[in-house]
Write a protein that holds these residues in place. Sequence first.
Motif, PDB file in Angstrom:
ATOM      1  N   ASP A  61       0.855  -1.194   0.000  1.00 37.21           N
ATOM      2  CA  ASP A  61       0.000   0.000   0.000  1.00 37.21           C
ATOM      3  C   ASP A  61       0.885   1.235   0.000  1.00 37.21           C
ATOM      4  O   ASP A  61       1.807   1.354   0.812  1.00 37.21           O
ATOM      5  N   SER A  62       0.620   2.137  -0.933  1.00 38.94           N
ATOM      6  CA  SER A  62       1.370   3.392  -1.007  1.00 38.94           C
ATOM      7  C   SER A  62       0.407   4.516  -1.344  1.00 38.94           C
ATOM      8  O   SER A  62      -0.778   4.282  -1.601  1.00 38.94           O
ATOM      9  N   ALA A  63       0.917   5.729  -1.360  1.00 33.46           N
ATOM     10  CA  ALA A  63       0.067   6.874  -1.667  1.00 33.46           C
ATOM     11  C   ALA A  63      -0.472   6.792  -3.087  1.00 33.46           C
ATOM     12  O   ALA A  63      -1.572   7.264  -3.387  1.00 33.46           O
ATOM     13  N   ALA A  64       0.299   6.191  -3.986  1.00 36.14           N
ATOM     14  CA  ALA A  64      -0.125   6.108  -5.388  1.00 36.14           C
ATOM     15  C   ALA A  64      -1.176   5.041  -5.615  1.00 36.14           C
ATOM     16  O   ALA A  64      -1.949   5.116  -6.572  1.00 36.14           O
ATOM     17  N   GLY A  65      -1.198   4.037  -4.753  1.00 36.62           N
ATOM     18  CA  GLY A  65      -2.171   2.961  -4.942  1.00 36.62           C
ATOM     19  C   GLY A  65      -1.763   1.714  -4.195  1.00 36.62           C
ATOM     20  O   GLY A  65      -0.824   1.705  -3.394  1.00 36.62           O
ATOM     21  N   VAL A  66      -2.472   0.635  -4.473  1.00 41.36           N
ATOM     22  CA  VAL A  66      -2.266  -0.628  -3.776  1.00 41.36           C
ATOM     23  C   VAL A  66      -1.959  -1.712  -4.790  1.00 41.36           C
ATOM     24  O   VAL A  66      -2.544  -1.751  -5.883  1.00 41.36           O
ATOM     25  N   ARG A  67      -1.043  -2.607  -4.429  1.00 43.94           N
ATOM     26  CA  ARG A  67      -0.776  -3.790  -5.242  1.00 43.94           C
ATOM     27  C   ARG A  67      -1.059  -5.015  -4.397  1.00 43.94           C
ATOM     28  O   ARG A  67      -0.438  -5.217  -3.346  1.00 43.94           O
ATOM     29  N   ALA A  68      -2.031  -5.821  -4.828  1.00 44.78           N
ATOM     30  CA  ALA A  68      -2.398  -7.032  -4.108  1.00 44.78           C
ATOM     31  C   ALA A  68      -1.968  -8.239  -4.919  1.00 44.78           C
ATOM     32  O   ALA A  68      -2.294  -8.355  -6.109  1.00 44.78           O
ATOM     33  N   ILE A  69      -1.234  -9.137  -4.282  1.00 52.17           N
ATOM     34  CA  ILE A  69      -0.809 -10.377  -4.928  1.00 52.17           C
ATOM     35  C   ILE A  69      -1.630 -11.511  -4.339  1.00 52.17           C
ATOM     36  O   ILE A  69      -1.632 -11.719  -3.124  1.00 52.17           O
ATOM     37  N   VAL A  70      -2.363 -12.210  -5.186  1.00 53.95           N
ATOM     38  CA  VAL A  70      -3.253 -13.270  -4.730  1.00 53.95           C
ATOM     39  C   VAL A  70      -2.966 -14.548  -5.505  1.00 53.95           C
ATOM     40  O   VAL A  70      -2.406 -14.519  -6.604  1.00 53.95           O
ATOM     41  N   VAL A  71      -3.375 -15.663  -4.933  1.00 51.80           N
ATOM     42  CA  VAL A  71      -3.279 -16.956  -5.616  1.00 51.80           C
ATOM     43  C   VAL A  71      -4.679 -17.545  -5.704  1.00 51.80           C
ATOM     44  O   VAL A  71      -5.557 -17.226  -4.892  1.00 51.80           O
ATOM     45  N   THR A  72      -4.888 -18.382  -6.699  1.00 53.51           N
ATOM     46  CA  THR A  72      -6.189 -19.021  -6.878  1.00 53.51           C
ATOM     47  C   THR A  72      -5.991 -20.430  -7.419  1.00 53.51           C
ATOM     48  O   THR A  72      -5.129 -20.645  -8.287  1.00 53.51           O
ATOM     49  N   PRO A  73      -6.747 -21.402  -6.923  1.00 56.98           N
ATOM     50  CA  PRO A  73      -6.683 -22.759  -7.466  1.00 56.98           C
ATOM     51  C   PRO A  73      -7.436 -22.888  -8.789  1.00 56.98           C
ATOM     52  O   PRO A  73      -7.404 -23.941  -9.410  1.00 56.98           O
ATOM     53  N   MET A  74      -8.126 -21.815  -9.201  1.00 57.57           N
ATOM     54  CA  MET A  74      -8.917 -21.850 -10.440  1.00 57.57           C
ATOM     55  C   MET A  74      -8.503 -20.686 -11.334  1.00 57.57           C
ATOM     56  O   MET A  74      -9.230 -19.714 -11.499  1.00 57.57           O
ATOM     57  N   PRO A  75      -7.308 -20.745 -11.940  1.00 56.47           N
ATOM     58  CA  PRO A  75      -6.818 -19.630 -12.760  1.00 56.47           C
ATOM     59  C   PRO A  75      -7.692 -19.361 -13.980  1.00 56.47           C
ATOM     60  O   PRO A  75      -7.618 -18.291 -14.567  1.00 56.47           O
ATOM     61  N   VAL A  96      -4.381  -5.880  -8.980  1.00 58.37           N
ATOM     62  CA  VAL A  96      -4.449  -7.260  -8.521  1.00 58.37           C
ATOM     63  C   VAL A  96      -3.594  -8.125  -9.443  1.00 58.37           C
ATOM     64  O   VAL A  96      -3.808  -8.151 -10.664  1.00 58.37           O
ATOM     65  N   THR A  97      -2.620  -8.797  -8.866  1.00 60.51           N
ATOM     66  CA  THR A  97      -1.744  -9.700  -9.621  1.00 60.51           C
ATOM     67  C   THR A  97      -2.037 -11.138  -9.215  1.00 60.51           C
ATOM     68  O   THR A  97      -2.031 -11.460  -8.025  1.00 60.51           O
ATOM     69  N   ILE A  98      -2.315 -11.984 -10.200  1.00 58.43           N
ATOM     70  CA  ILE A  98      -2.583 -13.401  -9.945  1.00 58.43           C
ATOM     71  C   ILE A  98      -1.266 -14.155 -10.007  1.00 58.43           C
ATOM     72  O   ILE A  98      -0.614 -14.240 -11.064  1.00 58.43           O
ATOM     73  N   ALA A  99      -0.833 -14.704  -8.860  1.00 57.85           N
ATOM     74  CA  ALA A  99       0.426 -15.447  -8.798  1.00 57.85           C
ATOM     75  C   ALA A  99       0.159 -16.946  -8.859  1.00 57.85           C
ATOM     76  O   ALA A  99      -0.944 -17.413  -8.573  1.00 57.85           O
ATOM     77  N   LYS A 100       1.169 -17.689  -9.249  1.00 55.01           N
ATOM     78  CA  LYS A 100       1.046 -19.137  -9.295  1.00 55.01           C
ATOM     79  C   LYS A 100       1.169 -19.724  -7.893  1.00 55.01           C
ATOM     80  O   LYS A 100       1.906 -19.207  -7.050  1.00 55.01           O
ATOM     81  N   SER A 101       0.430 -20.817  -7.644  1.00 54.57           N
ATOM     82  CA  SER A 101       0.506 -21.481  -6.343  1.00 54.57           C
ATOM     83  C   SER A 101       1.875 -22.122  -6.169  1.00 54.57           C
ATOM     84  O   SER A 101       2.456 -22.681  -7.118  1.00 54.57           O
ATOM     85  N   GLU A 102       2.403 -22.031  -4.934  1.00 59.17           N
ATOM     86  CA  GLU A 102       3.711 -22.640  -4.652  1.00 59.17           C
ATOM     87  C   GLU A 102       3.585 -24.164  -4.603  1.00 59.17           C
ATOM     88  O   GLU A 102       2.556 -24.702  -4.211  1.00 59.17           O
ATOM     89  N   LYS A 103       4.641 -24.834  -5.030  1.00 60.51           N
ATOM     90  CA  LYS A 103       4.633 -26.290  -5.058  1.00 60.51           C
ATOM     91  C   LYS A 103       5.714 -26.850  -4.135  1.00 60.51           C
ATOM     92  O   LYS A 103       6.756 -26.248  -3.921  1.00 60.51           O
ATOM     93  N   THR A 104       5.436 -28.015  -3.583  1.00 61.26           N
ATOM     94  CA  THR A 104       6.410 -28.758  -2.782  1.00 61.26           C
ATOM     95  C   THR A 104       6.544 -30.155  -3.387  1.00 61.26           C
ATOM     96  O   THR A 104       5.955 -30.478  -4.413  1.00 61.26           O
ATOM     97  N   GLU A 105       7.326 -30.996  -2.733  1.00 55.78           N
ATOM     98  CA  GLU A 105       7.480 -32.360  -3.237  1.00 55.78           C
ATOM     99  C   GLU A 105       6.175 -33.137  -3.186  1.00 55.78           C
ATOM    100  O   GLU A 105       5.951 -34.069  -3.954  1.00 55.78           O
ATOM    101  N   LYS A 106       5.301 -32.754  -2.296  1.00 61.75           N
ATOM    102  CA  LYS A 106       4.026 -33.457  -2.157  1.00 61.75           C
ATOM    103  C   LYS A 106       2.931 -32.834  -3.025  1.00 61.75           C
ATOM    104  O   LYS A 106       1.787 -33.265  -2.992  1.00 61.75           O
ATOM    105  N   GLY A 107       3.276 -31.781  -3.783  1.00 64.81           N
ATOM    106  CA  GLY A 107       2.274 -31.138  -4.634  1.00 64.81           C
ATOM    107  C   GLY A 107       2.074 -29.687  -4.243  1.00 64.81           C
ATOM    108  O   GLY A 107       2.863 -29.112  -3.477  1.00 64.81           O
TER     109      GLY A 107
END
Length: 552
Positions: free
Chosen positions: A451-465, A490-501
């Motif tokens: 959040d800044s004076a110029a605006g807001v940047r939200a980074i979100v993840v979704t299981p249904m891109p 709003v920036t849609i980021a990729k879900s993080e992965k581990t060895e189990k998925g």
Amino acid sequence: MTALALARSWRPKTFSQLVGQDHVVKALTHALDQGRLHHAWLFTGTRGVGKTTIARIMAKALNCTGEDGQGRMTSEPCGKCPACLEIDAGRFIDYIEMDAASNRGVDEMAQLLEKAAYVPSNARYKVYMIDEVHMLTNHAFNAMLKTLEEPPEHVKFILATTDPQKIPVTVLSRCLQFNLKQMPVPLIVEHLEKVLAAEKVEYETNALRVLAKAAQGSMRDALSLTDQAIAYAAGKVSEEAVRGMLGTLDDAYLIRILDSLITKDGATLLNISNEMGERSMSFSLALADLSSLIQKIAAAQIVPESVLEDWPEAAEIHRLASVLTKEEAQLFYQISITSRPDLSLAPDEQTGFAMTLLRMLAFRPGNETPKVGGVSNSSGNAPPAGLAPRSSAPAAPTITAAPVVVTSPVSVSSVSASAERPDWHALMRQLPVKGLVQQLAFQTELQDWHDSAAGVRAIVVTPMPQLASDASVGRLEDALKAHFGKPVKVTIAKSEKTEKGEIEVKTVAKVDAQIHQEKRQNAEQMIAQDPFIQQLEKEFGAKVVGGSVKPL
């Protein structure tokens, strides 16, 4: 002799006297002049726009014989022959008006259709006018279908309704349908001026504007309200008398409200609310009038020529349009229209109205947040509606005197709203979005928040891109911008992965589903432990159907 009400004495008796329904008059007069008549007409529209009046004029046009008794069917009934006079007096034996609200059954319809088989007693056509036809039962509609499609040559049907959606399609397809328009305010004012001039009653044009607006498109309501205003004023129908009768605000109150919002004068806003309460004004109508004025201001900001110079408030609209920002006008309008239903939920209407004005003041873009615990909010904005910054030690809500603003609980250690991430789940539930955009909002989890004076940047993840189309993301950003009063990316980021998925994404929908599941399990457990249920299971072998228990 008792005088007739204006709505009755000024009921149009010919097509030329009808006001505001030119499209219907044109079609019917051409049909009558050319002799191309349908056997059934359906007139739809709100109350008091001329449905029954047109039916009576049609009955006269079909049966008029002229002053000499030799006339033919005409679009200009003479008004002097026996048929015209008796229809106007309501005693013409071959013109039958039936109220479907009180004669809605199949038996009443069967009796009507049985009589329709007989030729007219003393007319060319037997005309049946069925008012509020949507009130008929399904059996009654079915009983009339065949006759409505192929009636005897001497029978004409005229149906009228305020709710055409409830009429079966099989009936609609057998009628010529005409939708009567609501009367615009200028047209009602023009007609009232003619009526009062003929009645030799003094009036103020602004008073007629108030009456026309209160009539909500109905000419009959406008005439009835005018009758009431004449009695109330006991003389000249003035704007002050009409507003006192209706309990509506004059423009001076509305201008004072907006000026107080501009100057952030909360004390004056509360004083105005108290004055309105003392005068027993309608707070619901006050919000309606306020939203109407704000709409004119917003329109003036985009299209200045939309303001008609003969409006009494034209100068004030131009002034306020130049002082208020477009965002403020849009926000005030939204709050005024969404707060009307809330008046019934408030302790009383005056309290609800006062809170509406304070809400406008509190969430005005760029408004300063009062100091809490000796430290002011560094963002310069009040916390978003319905969202309080996270805090381990919330302070009590604070109210300051000038301006009066109620703030959400915040702590001294977290007074900077820009540094705090919002409760994303609560925010997504309250955003005014629908359809695919709502589905996208419910299928996200917030990962980061800048959040800044110029605006807001939200980074979100979704299981249904697949839901995150450019259009849906853009509409979500627009809703967030309107909520926070500044741009949100709003920036849609990729879900993080581990060895189990992939790591499980705790979306709004998933959290809601978990909460519902827990409530259902608790409810099932309570049912299972209920002594009465256990007794039923023991003595009668009863079983609780799985999945049938729903939490309140």
